[in-house]
Design an enzyme around this catalytic site. Sequence first.
Site, PDB file in Angstrom:
ATOM      1  N   ASP A   1      -5.664  -4.073  -4.867  1.00  0.00           N
ATOM      2  CA  ASP A   1      -6.062  -4.385  -3.494  1.00  0.00           C
ATOM      3  C   ASP A   1      -7.576  -4.509  -3.394  1.00  0.00           C
ATOM      4  OD1 ASP A   1      -6.306  -1.667  -4.069  1.00  0.00           O
ATOM      5  OD2 ASP A   1      -5.879  -1.033  -2.001  1.00  0.00           O
TER       6      ASP A   1
ATOM      7  N   GLY B   1       0.816  -1.205   0.000  1.00  0.00           N
ATOM      8  CA  GLY B   1       0.000   0.000   0.000  1.00  0.00           C
ATOM      9  C   GLY B   1       0.848   1.252   0.000  1.00  0.00           C
ATOM     10  N   ASN B   2       0.201   2.402  -0.044  1.00  0.00           N
ATOM     11  CA  ASN B   2       0.915   3.669  -0.127  1.00  0.00           C
ATOM     12  C   ASN B   2       1.739   3.970   1.120  1.00  0.00           C
ATOM     13  OD1 ASN B   2       0.090   4.880  -2.750  1.00  0.00           O
ATOM     14  ND2 ASN B   2      -1.941   4.598  -1.882  1.00  0.00           N
TER      15      ASN B   2
ATOM     16  N   ILE C   1       3.310  -1.979   3.946  1.00  0.00           N
ATOM     17  CA  ILE C   1       3.236  -3.274   3.256  1.00  0.00           C
ATOM     18  C   ILE C   1       2.799  -4.311   4.275  1.00  0.00           C
ATOM     19  CG2 ILE C   1       4.532  -5.044   1.994  1.00  0.00           C
ATOM     20  CD1 ILE C   1       6.546  -2.844   1.226  1.00  0.00           C
TER      21      ILE C   1
END
Length: 257
Positions: free
Chosen positions: A110, A8-9, A12
Amino acid sequence: MLLALDVGNLTISVGLFDKKGTLKFLATLDTDKSKTADQIAIDLMNLFQLYRYDLNDVTGTIFCSVVPPMDFGIEKALTRLFGKAPIRVGPGIKTGLNIRTGIHTQLGVDLVSGAVAAINKFEPPIIMIMMGSATVFCYITEKKSFEGGLLCPGVTVSLEALSKRTAQLPDVSFAKPVSLIGKTTEDCMQSGIVYGTAAMMDGIIDRIQKLTGKPASVVVTGANAPVIVQYCNSKVVYDKNLVMDGLFQIYRKNSNW
């Protein structure tokens, strides 16, 4: 065993599954685009030592990523550690979903992974809400078609924008509010973000169900979800491992494991 990564941004998520689909551990690493494949591999080795599992027991790997600059390093690190390339969630991967969005490649992987788990764990139609950097609402029909959804600013992004774009509002942490009506600036900001997000979720859930004319199962996941769902009036289920469970199921669909 299967090693699954959700990139993810901000973080992890790293999960290790046995063949029955039991999650043996779930860990979190910072998303750092400057790290080399070797550094990522060392981080993963350290996690296995921390949770006392053997790297040699891993027979397969899979990852989904919404951070393209990380993809090459993740793939190279997993290949180096385990001797074969991982499955990467993306175009051409079997999911069992009928995706009816306008441009399939724009759909976050995701969200795809979460939806795959949702249709196997909950009765459709389903409203799936992911709470990360953005708060994303997805609608899945009773025929298991992914129809699309809504994308709103995430809790942390909203709080950061509020403090950075104003002269007198401070930085505040995301936390449970003291009460609905705050007595200090910090209390008011925390109350506003929590109750405001919960009210937004209730409103959108209600509007989706009125639009479709059908009651839906509502599942929420993401790091910020446990606090927010306590203040929702709608019936919602929090599922911490939704994306991880989806990665496990996608791996099973695309391998002989």
